[in-house]
Structure formats: C-alpha cells, structure tokens
Design a protein around this motif. Structure first.
Motif, PDB file in Angstrom:
ATOM      1  N   SER A 163      -2.528  47.997  19.301  1.00 42.91           N
ATOM      2  CA  SER A 163      -2.641  47.411  20.638  1.00 42.91           C
ATOM      3  C   SER A 163      -1.293  46.854  21.093  1.00 42.91           C
ATOM      4  O   SER A 163      -0.373  46.658  20.311  1.00 42.91           O
ATOM      5  CB  SER A 163      -3.667  46.279  20.629  1.00 42.91           C
ATOM      6  OG  SER A 163      -3.146  45.161  19.923  1.00 42.91           O
ATOM      7  N   LYS A 164      -1.237  46.574  22.383  1.00 35.81           N
ATOM      8  CA  LYS A 164      -0.092  45.838  22.910  1.00 35.81           C
ATOM      9  C   LYS A 164      -0.183  44.378  22.445  1.00 35.81           C
ATOM     10  O   LYS A 164      -1.269  43.875  22.175  1.00 35.81           O
ATOM     11  CB  LYS A 164      -0.088  45.889  24.441  1.00 35.81           C
ATOM     12  CG  LYS A 164       0.100  47.294  25.021  1.00 35.81           C
ATOM     13  CD  LYS A 164       0.266  47.259  26.517  1.00 35.81           C
ATOM     14  CE  LYS A 164      -1.053  46.977  27.222  1.00 35.81           C
ATOM     15  NZ  LYS A 164      -1.953  48.147  27.224  1.00 35.81           N
ATOM     16  N   ARG A 165       0.963  43.702  22.357  1.00 31.07           N
ATOM     17  CA  ARG A 165       0.949  42.267  22.034  1.00 31.07           C
ATOM     18  C   ARG A 165       0.223  41.497  23.136  1.00 31.07           C
ATOM     19  O   ARG A 165       0.387  41.783  24.319  1.00 31.07           O
ATOM     20  CB  ARG A 165       2.388  41.747  21.917  1.00 31.07           C
ATOM     21  CG  ARG A 165       3.114  42.176  20.655  1.00 31.07           C
ATOM     22  CD  ARG A 165       3.040  41.086  19.608  1.00 31.07           C
ATOM     23  NE  ARG A 165       3.873  41.406  18.465  1.00 31.07           N
ATOM     24  CZ  ARG A 165       4.827  40.603  17.994  1.00 31.07           C
ATOM     25  NH1 ARG A 165       5.066  39.429  18.558  1.00 31.07           N
ATOM     26  NH2 ARG A 165       5.526  40.946  16.934  1.00 31.07           N
ATOM     27  N   GLN A 166      -0.550  40.506  22.709  1.00 27.44           N
ATOM     28  CA  GLN A 166      -1.265  39.635  23.640  1.00 27.44           C
ATOM     29  C   GLN A 166      -0.967  38.185  23.282  1.00 27.44           C
ATOM     30  O   GLN A 166      -0.868  37.853  22.099  1.00 27.44           O
ATOM     31  CB  GLN A 166      -2.774  39.865  23.545  1.00 27.44           C
ATOM     32  CG  GLN A 166      -3.231  41.257  23.865  1.00 27.44           C
ATOM     33  CD  GLN A 166      -4.715  41.461  23.549  1.00 27.44           C
ATOM     34  OE1 GLN A 166      -5.220  40.941  22.570  1.00 27.44           O
ATOM     35  NE2 GLN A 166      -5.405  42.215  24.390  1.00 27.44           N
ATOM     36  N   SER A 167      -0.848  37.334  24.291  1.00 23.94           N
ATOM     37  CA  SER A 167      -0.690  35.912  24.011  1.00 23.94           C
ATOM     38  C   SER A 167      -2.057  35.239  24.077  1.00 23.94           C
ATOM     39  O   SER A 167      -2.876  35.557  24.947  1.00 23.94           O
ATOM     40  CB  SER A 167       0.277  35.262  25.011  1.00 23.94           C
ATOM     41  OG  SER A 167      -0.229  35.364  26.320  1.00 23.94           O
ATOM     42  N   VAL A 168      -2.307  34.342  23.128  1.00 20.65           N
ATOM     43  CA  VAL A 168      -3.584  33.625  23.067  1.00 20.65           C
ATOM     44  C   VAL A 168      -3.331  32.163  22.721  1.00 20.65           C
ATOM     45  O   VAL A 168      -2.320  31.828  22.095  1.00 20.65           O
ATOM     46  CB  VAL A 168      -4.534  34.236  22.006  1.00 20.65           C
ATOM     47  CG1 VAL A 168      -4.933  35.651  22.372  1.00 20.65           C
ATOM     48  CG2 VAL A 168      -3.927  34.200  20.613  1.00 20.65           C
ATOM     49  N   ARG A 169      -4.244  31.322  23.132  1.00 21.53           N
ATOM     50  CA  ARG A 169      -4.230  29.918  22.725  1.00 21.53           C
ATOM     51  C   ARG A 169      -5.652  29.388  22.777  1.00 21.53           C
ATOM     52  O   ARG A 169      -6.525  29.995  23.387  1.00 21.53           O
ATOM     53  CB  ARG A 169      -3.295  29.074  23.601  1.00 21.53           C
ATOM     54  CG  ARG A 169      -3.771  28.815  25.002  1.00 21.53           C
ATOM     55  CD  ARG A 169      -2.965  27.688  25.654  1.00 21.53           C
ATOM     56  NE  ARG A 169      -1.571  28.033  25.855  1.00 21.53           N
ATOM     57  CZ  ARG A 169      -0.545  27.193  25.614  1.00 21.53           C
ATOM     58  NH1 ARG A 169      -0.781  25.973  25.169  1.00 21.53           N
ATOM     59  NH2 ARG A 169       0.699  27.552  25.848  1.00 21.53           N
ATOM     60  N   MET A 170      -5.869  28.256  22.149  1.00 21.32           N
ATOM     61  CA  MET A 170      -7.190  27.624  22.152  1.00 21.32           C
ATOM     62  C   MET A 170      -7.019  26.126  22.393  1.00 21.32           C
ATOM     63  O   MET A 170      -6.503  25.415  21.531  1.00 21.32           O
ATOM     64  CB  MET A 170      -7.911  27.870  20.819  1.00 21.32           C
ATOM     65  CG  MET A 170      -9.297  27.239  20.754  1.00 21.32           C
ATOM     66  SD  MET A 170     -10.120  27.523  19.160  1.00 21.32           S
ATOM     67  CE  MET A 170     -10.472  29.277  19.269  1.00 21.32           C
ATOM     68  N   ALA A 171      -7.426  25.685  23.571  1.00 24.73           N
ATOM     69  CA  ALA A 171      -7.446  24.256  23.882  1.00 24.73           C
ATOM     70  C   ALA A 171      -8.856  23.721  23.636  1.00 24.73           C
ATOM     71  O   ALA A 171      -9.814  24.480  23.501  1.00 24.73           O
ATOM     72  CB  ALA A 171      -7.029  24.017  25.329  1.00 24.73           C
ATOM     73  N   PHE A 172      -9.002  22.405  23.575  1.00 26.47           N
ATOM     74  CA  PHE A 172     -10.294  21.826  23.221  1.00 26.47           C
ATOM     75  C   PHE A 172     -11.410  22.206  24.190  1.00 26.47           C
ATOM     76  O   PHE A 172     -12.530  22.484  23.775  1.00 26.47           O
ATOM     77  CB  PHE A 172     -10.191  20.298  23.146  1.00 26.47           C
ATOM     78  CG  PHE A 172      -9.605  19.789  21.865  1.00 26.47           C
ATOM     79  CD1 PHE A 172     -10.259  19.980  20.650  1.00 26.47           C
ATOM     80  CD2 PHE A 172      -8.393  19.123  21.853  1.00 26.47           C
ATOM     81  CE1 PHE A 172      -9.719  19.526  19.465  1.00 26.47           C
ATOM     82  CE2 PHE A 172      -7.846  18.660  20.662  1.00 26.47           C
ATOM     83  CZ  PHE A 172      -8.508  18.857  19.470  1.00 26.47           C
ATOM     84  N   ASP A 173     -11.107  22.215  25.487  1.00 23.49           N
ATOM     85  CA  ASP A 173     -12.162  22.428  26.476  1.00 23.49           C
ATOM     86  C   ASP A 173     -12.078  23.792  27.144  1.00 23.49           C
ATOM     87  O   ASP A 173     -12.688  24.014  28.190  1.00 23.49           O
ATOM     88  CB  ASP A 173     -12.117  21.313  27.527  1.00 23.49           C
ATOM     89  CG  ASP A 173     -12.466  19.966  26.904  1.00 23.49           C
ATOM     90  OD1 ASP A 173     -13.538  19.865  26.282  1.00 23.49           O
ATOM     91  OD2 ASP A 173     -11.652  19.028  27.018  1.00 23.49           O
ATOM     92  N   GLN A 174     -11.380  24.709  26.530  1.00 22.02           N
ATOM     93  CA  GLN A 174     -11.219  26.060  27.066  1.00 22.02           C
ATOM     94  C   GLN A 174     -12.424  26.915  26.684  1.00 22.02           C
ATOM     95  O   GLN A 174     -12.728  27.073  25.507  1.00 22.02           O
ATOM     96  CB  GLN A 174      -9.926  26.657  26.484  1.00 22.02           C
ATOM     97  CG  GLN A 174      -9.672  28.104  26.782  1.00 22.02           C
ATOM     98  CD  GLN A 174      -8.436  28.598  26.032  1.00 22.02           C
ATOM     99  OE1 GLN A 174      -7.705  27.820  25.427  1.00 22.02           O
ATOM    100  NE2 GLN A 174      -8.203  29.886  26.078  1.00 22.02           N
ATOM    101  N   ASN A 175     -13.129  27.452  27.686  1.00 19.33           N
ATOM    102  CA  ASN A 175     -14.193  28.409  27.390  1.00 19.33           C
ATOM    103  C   ASN A 175     -13.541  29.694  26.887  1.00 19.33           C
ATOM    104  O   ASN A 175     -12.614  30.208  27.494  1.00 19.33           O
ATOM    105  CB  ASN A 175     -15.029  28.681  28.643  1.00 19.33           C
ATOM    106  CG  ASN A 175     -16.211  29.603  28.363  1.00 19.33           C
ATOM    107  OD1 ASN A 175     -16.045  30.782  28.065  1.00 19.33           O
ATOM    108  ND2 ASN A 175     -17.415  29.064  28.472  1.00 19.33           N
ATOM    109  N   MET A 176     -14.031  30.210  25.758  1.00 18.12           N
ATOM    110  CA  MET A 176     -13.348  31.335  25.118  1.00 18.12           C
ATOM    111  C   MET A 176     -13.849  32.697  25.600  1.00 18.12           C
ATOM    112  O   MET A 176     -13.658  33.710  24.927  1.00 18.12           O
ATOM    113  CB  MET A 176     -13.454  31.200  23.598  1.00 18.12           C
ATOM    114  CG  MET A 176     -12.767  29.945  23.036  1.00 18.12           C
ATOM    115  SD  MET A 176     -11.026  29.734  23.530  1.00 18.12           S
ATOM    116  CE  MET A 176     -10.239  31.084  22.643  1.00 18.12           C
TER     117      MET A 176
END
Length: 317
Positions: free
Chosen positions: A162-175
């Motif tokens: 796949s192509k590179r993807q940026s991801v992050r996880m914040a406390f209140d972020q719906n995934m």
C-alpha cells in the motif's frame, strides 16, 4: 510512579494465570463495504455463529499484565503477542489468559486463552526483544497451503504494498466505520485498565496506546487503499501478531504505516490474505509491526459459486 496494573495474577511453577474476565463487544455498529460485519448479530447468525463475535485483539489486553509481570518495562517497549484464534467468543462469556513461563535464557513463551468449559479461544507465543525463535505465526506462515483457485482474492498478489498513510489516535477520536468508538470509550470497558493508558504517570511521561488498540490504529485507514478483493463479503481475523520494535506508541502521536501482502492461503470455507503492517515514527524509525490473516468467508460472497465455474470450468468444491 503508579503500578502498571492491579490485576490479580495467580503464579504457579509453570505459568502466570490471569483472572476470569468478560470482554465487551464494541463492534455491533461496524461497517465495511457498506454492510454489517461478523460482529453484528444478524450477519453473524446468517453465517452460522450464535451472534456478533468479540474481535480477536480484544483478548490481547488480558495478556499484557502477565507480560509486564514477567518482563517489566521492556514488555511495553519490545513485547510481541502472536496468536492463532481457535474459536469465537461472545459477550458475556468468561475467558482466562495463561502465559507459560519461558525456559531459562529464552525470551519467548507459550500463551493460551480458554473459556470456562475448556474451549480454547486462542493459542500462540509471547516474547520480548530481538526474535531468537520463530513466533507462533512465523511458524504457521512456513506451513501454509498456498491458495488454490482463488475467487474473492483472485486479483490480490503477494508483495502488493500500500501507499504510506498517516494515522493517529486521540482520546476522543472516533476511529471510523471499522471501529465506531473512541479510545476513551474503550478504556471505560477494557478488561485490564492501567494508569499508563490515560496519564503521564509512567516511565515515558506520556499516555500510551493499549496493545489491543494498536490493532485499531493500524487498521484505521485500511479502507483508503484497500486490497483488490471481490465483495461485498464478510471477513474475520484468524491470526494476528503485534510486535513492538521501539515502543510504546503514544496517544495523539502521528505515525506512518504501510501494508504488504506476504502470503495467500485458503481452507474449505475461507480465502485468506496475510498482510504485514509496518509502522514508522516521525523520524522514519520502525516502531511496530502487525501480521494479520484476514480470512474471507466464501459463503458470504453471493456470486462465489457462479464465478468459480466461470474461472475454473467446474463446480466449486
């Protein structure tokens, strides 16, 4: 500094044993390919299951206190869980994690999860540091039967990346559609909670992402660059390995991921794509990997039999 866990652990000469837990099912509203998933009661029942199944990596949380008891801080930095899911688990069922103590001078041991009636939910290995022996899934990869006569995965090829993807996880972020909840909602029901997950009261002075939620982070944008599999069809995790290389991973930190198809395999009921996800930090250092066998149920793909005949000139076995 706070203790990582207050989980009651039973220690024998051979093993560390966690308490009985009832993990929660949080994926009832999961959708992919614009339809409900194996975690939806009605969809699961059509495919012969009692109801919506608990997602496999939910069970990883019960092994984390055992790994921390055995190896301490290094578990959060270079720990690895490698598991073959043997049977599904439903909400309300009690399960127990067992970690067999490693042999002297080794950094890998066997893991198992069982239900009250003895049914095995998963088995595999736990380890820390540089791998000196094959993990459970590395061993399985070496024994796979190649996928014969693919229908659903006929356009998927080994080494596709796949192509590179940026991801992050914040406390209140719906995934997203695949994981329709936030980290904060997960921490309210996680089987083994820790102050390490929600505060900076830990050796790294920042909240860390629980191992089961690394699966969520790594899959978060998978549908932005999907494999060319036929659908709609229903899949489930059959094998999964999460390895921390330079951990832990932190809440609200940006990472880049890429996926590579490393194997294709099959069974009477399924076609499987094995994907290796590699995770990099902002300095482009490899911080974690995930090996995932996503098996697609042939019966869930409506034109399977007809397309098999068209492709191979015979009825599907």
């Amino acid at each position: 500094m706070a203790n990582a866990f207050d989980t009651e652990i039973t220690e024998t000469a051979e093993a560390l044993i966690g308490p009985w837990r009832r993990p929660r099912q949080m994926l009832q509203a999961q959708t992919y390919d614009a339809h409900a998933s194996i975690h939806d009661d009605a969809t699961a029942q059509k495919l012969g299951f009692k109801g919506g199944t608990i997602e496999g990596p939910t069970h990883f949380s019960q092994f984390v206190p055992l790994g921390e008891r055995l190896w301490g801080r290094v578990w959060f930095e270079t720990g690895c869980l490698s598991a073959h899911y043997r049977s599904v688990c439903y909400e309300g069922e009690e399960v127990q994690a067992v970690l067999s103590k490693p042999l002297p001078a080794t950094s890998q041991c066997q893991i198992q999860m069982v239900k009250r009636d003895g049914t095995e939910v998963l088995r595999g290995t736990a380890s820390v540091g540089e791998p000196h022996a094959a993990t459970a899934l590395e061993a399985r990869l070496g024994e796979l039967k190649p996928l014969a006569d693919p229908v659903i995965l006929r356009d998927v090829k080994v080494a596709q990346t796949s192509k590179r993807q940026s991801v992050r996880m914040a406390f209140d972020q719906n995934m997203g559609d695949l994981y329709p909840f936030s980290l904060r909602q997960k921490l309210a029901v996680i089987t083994e909670n820790s102050p390490y997950y929600s505060s900076a009261d830990n050796p790294w002075r920042r909240p860390i992402i629980p191992m089961e939620m690394l699966s969520v982070l790594f899959q978060y944008r998978s549908k932005d660059d999907p494999l060319p599999a036929k659908g709609p069809a229903v899949g489930l995790f059959v094998d999964q390995e999460i390895r921390l290389v330079k951990g832990p991973l932190f809440v609200d930190e940006e990472y880049e991921i890429e996926r590579e198809v490393v194997a294709l395999s099959g069974s009477r009921r399924t076609e499987s794509a094995w994907a290796k996800t590699r995770v990099f930090d902002k300095a482009n250092a490899l911080v974690a990997t995930m090996l995932l066998n996503m098996a697609t149920l042939k019966d869930s793909y409506a034109p399977y039999g007809e397309e098999y005949r068209q492709l191979y000139g015979k009825a599907s076995p």
